[in-house]
Design a protein around this motif. Structure first.
Motif, mmCIF file in Angstrom:
data_model
loop_
_atom_site.group_PDB
_atom_site.id
_atom_site.type_symbol
_atom_site.label_atom_id
_atom_site.label_comp_id
_atom_site.label_asym_id
_atom_site.label_seq_id
_atom_site.Cartn_x
_atom_site.Cartn_y
_atom_site.Cartn_z
ATOM 1 N N TRP A 1 -24.734 -25.766 -4.214
ATOM 2 C CA TRP A 1 -23.915 -26.247 -3.091
ATOM 3 C C TRP A 1 -24.667 -27.355 -2.383
ATOM 4 O O TRP A 1 -25.882 -27.278 -2.164
ATOM 5 N N ARG A 2 -23.949 -28.412 -2.026
ATOM 6 C CA ARG A 2 -24.555 -29.553 -1.326
ATOM 7 C C ARG A 2 -23.728 -29.893 -0.099
ATOM 8 O O ARG A 2 -22.493 -29.909 -0.157
ATOM 9 N N SER B 1 -14.420 -31.799 -11.917
ATOM 10 C CA SER B 1 -14.859 -32.456 -13.151
ATOM 11 C C SER B 1 -15.620 -31.431 -13.990
ATOM 12 O O SER B 1 -16.240 -30.511 -13.460
ATOM 13 N N ASP C 1 -20.825 -27.308 -17.455
ATOM 14 C CA ASP C 1 -21.058 -27.663 -16.057
ATOM 15 C C ASP C 1 -19.725 -28.008 -15.412
ATOM 16 O O ASP C 1 -18.936 -28.785 -15.973
ATOM 17 N N LEU C 2 -19.479 -27.449 -14.217
ATOM 18 C CA LEU C 2 -18.272 -27.755 -13.452
ATOM 19 C C LEU C 2 -18.675 -28.188 -12.058
ATOM 20 O O LEU C 2 -19.585 -27.606 -11.451
ATOM 21 N N ARG C 3 -17.981 -29.202 -11.554
ATOM 22 C CA ARG C 3 -18.209 -29.689 -10.189
ATOM 23 C C ARG C 3 -16.886 -29.701 -9.447
ATOM 24 O O ARG C 3 -15.907 -30.288 -9.906
ATOM 25 N N THR D 1 -29.319 -29.467 -0.490
ATOM 26 C CA THR D 1 -28.827 -28.900 -1.742
ATOM 27 C C THR D 1 -29.524 -27.571 -1.977
ATOM 28 O O THR D 1 -30.750 -27.481 -1.883
ATOM 29 N N GLY E 1 -22.193 -23.470 -13.469
ATOM 30 C CA GLY E 1 -22.600 -23.703 -14.835
ATOM 31 C C GLY E 1 -22.966 -22.426 -15.557
ATOM 32 O O GLY E 1 -23.276 -21.398 -14.940
ATOM 33 N N TRP F 1 -19.494 -28.073 -4.576
ATOM 34 C CA TRP F 1 -19.957 -26.940 -5.360
ATOM 35 C C TRP F 1 -20.187 -27.344 -6.819
ATOM 36 O O TRP F 1 -19.449 -28.158 -7.381
ATOM 37 N N THR F 2 -21.205 -26.747 -7.425
ATOM 38 C CA THR F 2 -21.453 -26.892 -8.864
ATOM 39 C C THR F 2 -21.603 -25.497 -9.471
ATOM 40 O O THR F 2 -22.188 -24.598 -8.856
ATOM 41 N N ARG G 1 -12.285 -35.399 -16.489
ATOM 42 C CA ARG G 1 -12.207 -35.815 -15.090
ATOM 43 C C ARG G 1 -10.818 -36.376 -14.811
ATOM 44 O O ARG G 1 -10.420 -37.388 -15.389
ATOM 45 N N ASN H 1 -16.274 -34.565 -21.732
ATOM 46 C CA ASN H 1 -16.193 -34.779 -20.292
ATOM 47 C C ASN H 1 -14.725 -34.840 -19.872
ATOM 48 O O ASN H 1 -13.930 -35.575 -20.480
#
Length: 463
Positions: A155-156, A69, A106-108, A166, A115, A112-113, A62, A60
């Motif tokens: 996307w949220r 992250s 996984d990227l945030r 979302t 993966g 936006w996300t 961050r 992880n």
């Protein structure tokens, strides 16, 4: 006579490498072994063992005050079962397994996300090694290697003060046996959160590239996996759900969900154990193809604070299938259990001692029963009726346990748990089978899983 034992073990590790990078690892392994000895009354003996293991490493990343992250995971999962049976001088040994090794990222970044995932599947469907049988079955089933690659984007965004939207899409490519399959899975979800109430609704499409099926005449863990192929394309589903939850007084939380899934290209295995002893084995000839519909309602009450904690849940769920080989009839799938009730309670007696109890009730597993039984030239021949038209008796089990926790030197925390499985000594049916007394009489009856007391001991340590 029934003999049963099991074991499982798990471990987790967390290491802070730097201020921005954490490393964690998870490990799990477990196995169950059952032996059923009916030789004193019938000409039958059965051995079954199954288990799974998992290893995963997570990184992880961050950075403080950064909207970015990342989480990277390398993993391996493996499930295997082995079913052996002998009856009237004939027998078989039937191993099956599935293994997945993969990488996932996984990227945030703000709302936006992103993966991506790649995985290698190694699958061995069930196939018997025969002994003492007149049929000409030869076990030439080999491992089937396949690969799956996918990427997704999400996307949220907030809509006012209480609503959020979302949405996202996932694309997948699956390769097996020189054939490629593709899937595109969109998703949209709307969440209302007032602080006390949360209500969400979701619409999505899904593809599944591994088929999961097994015997329809028993509740034994003899299921197996098949990769999608030209004759068994990937499963697809359109899904809709609405869920709600609210926080009440005294640490009680109530939740409910309703869902509907319309599924295409479903696969069911319609063979029985006795087929291995009485006819040449061909997996494809026992696979049925068609459509499915799953729907249900789940209710749960949960208490997370106070001296007594736990939860109580009820689920009404149907899993119905219509297979083209069986005409227009609709019937329950192998895992259809309309009613299921689960209750878990833990009472904290002191800082070190706690008592727990678990109860499970569920509708019986569907199975296909014979409509006629013949005895020809010393061999039992069964003619089966409507697919999955019968059910085993309802399943019930209650477990109790006591746990003692303490902190030793250097801050090490320990826990010792003693439990009793099936504390009420309830008989649960495993399957119905056609058997023969040594006198020659043919008998069709259930085999029950009854163990007077099954104690277990577990130990944990937290660094």
């Amino acid at each position: 006579e029934i003999g049963y034992h099991f074991w499982d073990a798990n471990a987790s590790l967390f290491v802070r490498l730097t201020e921005t990078v954490n490393l964690s690892a998870d490990f799990y392994g477990g196995r169950d072994v059952v032996r059923l000895d009916d030789r004193s009354k019938y000409h039958a003996d059965m051995n079954l063992d199954w288990g799974n293991d998992l290893q995963a490493v997570h990184v992880n990343v961050r950075r403080p005050e950064s909207p970015l992250s990342m989480r990277h995971t390398a993993y391996r999962t493996h499930y295997a079962s082995r079913f052996a049976m002998s009856a009237a001088g004939m027998g078989f040994d039937m191993p099956a397994f599935t293994e997945e090794v993969g990488l996932k990222t996984d990227l945030r970044l703000g709302p936006w996300t992103f993966g991506a995932q790649t995985a290698r599947h190694d699958t061995r469907p069930q196939a018997p090694d025969m002994s003492g049988s007149y049929n000409s079955t030869h076990n030439d089933v080999r491992h089937i290697v396949s690969s799956e690659h996918s990427a997704w984007l999400g996307w949220r965004t907030a809509i006012g003060t209480s609503l959020s939207l979302t949405t996202g899409v996932r694309g997948s490519i699956f390769h097996s046996g020189g054939v490629s399959h593709y899937g595109v899975d969109p998703m949209v979800s709307l969440l209302y959160d007032s602080g006390r109430w949360q209500i969400s609704s979701t619409l999505c499409a899904k593809h599944q590239f591994l088929h999961h099926t097994g015997f329809t005449a028993s509740s034994l863990p003899t299921e197996f996996w098949l990769p999608a192929s030209a004759t068994a394309p990937p499963q697809s589903a359109l899904c809709a759900s609405i869920s709600s939850s609210t926080q009440m007084a005294h640490g009680v939380r109530l939740s409910a969900e309703v869902y509907l899934r319309q599924m295409e290209r479903q696969v069911e295995y319609e063979g029985t154990v006795m087929d291995f002893l009485t006819e040449d084995y061909d997996l494809d000839s026992h696979l049925q193809h068609g459509r499915g519909q799953n729907y249900g309602l789940s209710l749960m009450a949960q208490r997370t604070s106070g001296r007594v904690t736990g939860w109580l849940s009820y689920t009404y769920a149907r899993a119905l299938r219509r297979l083209r080989e069986l005409g227009a009839d609709v019937f329950p799938s192998n895992h259809d259990r309309p009613h299921e009730v689960n209750a878990v309670a833990t009472c904290k007696i002191s800082e070190r001692w706690s008592l727990s109890a678990t109860a499970v009730y569920a509708s019986g597993t569907p199975f296909t029963a014979p409509s006629n039984i013949y005895f020809i030239s010393g061999t039992i021949i069964s003619e089966y009726g409507r697919h999955n038209a019968n059910r085993l008796a309802p399943y019930f089990r209650a477990d109790v346990s006591v746990c003692y926790r303490w902190t030793a030197r250097h801050g090490l925390r320990h826990g010792l748990n003693l439990s009793v499985y099936n504390a009420t000594d309830h008989e649960n049916q495993l399957f119905y089978s056609v058997r023969q007394y040594k006198s020659g009489t043919i008998y069709y009856s259930p085999t029950c899983f009854k163990i007077k007391v099954l104690p277990s001991v577990s130990y944990m340590i937290k660094l």
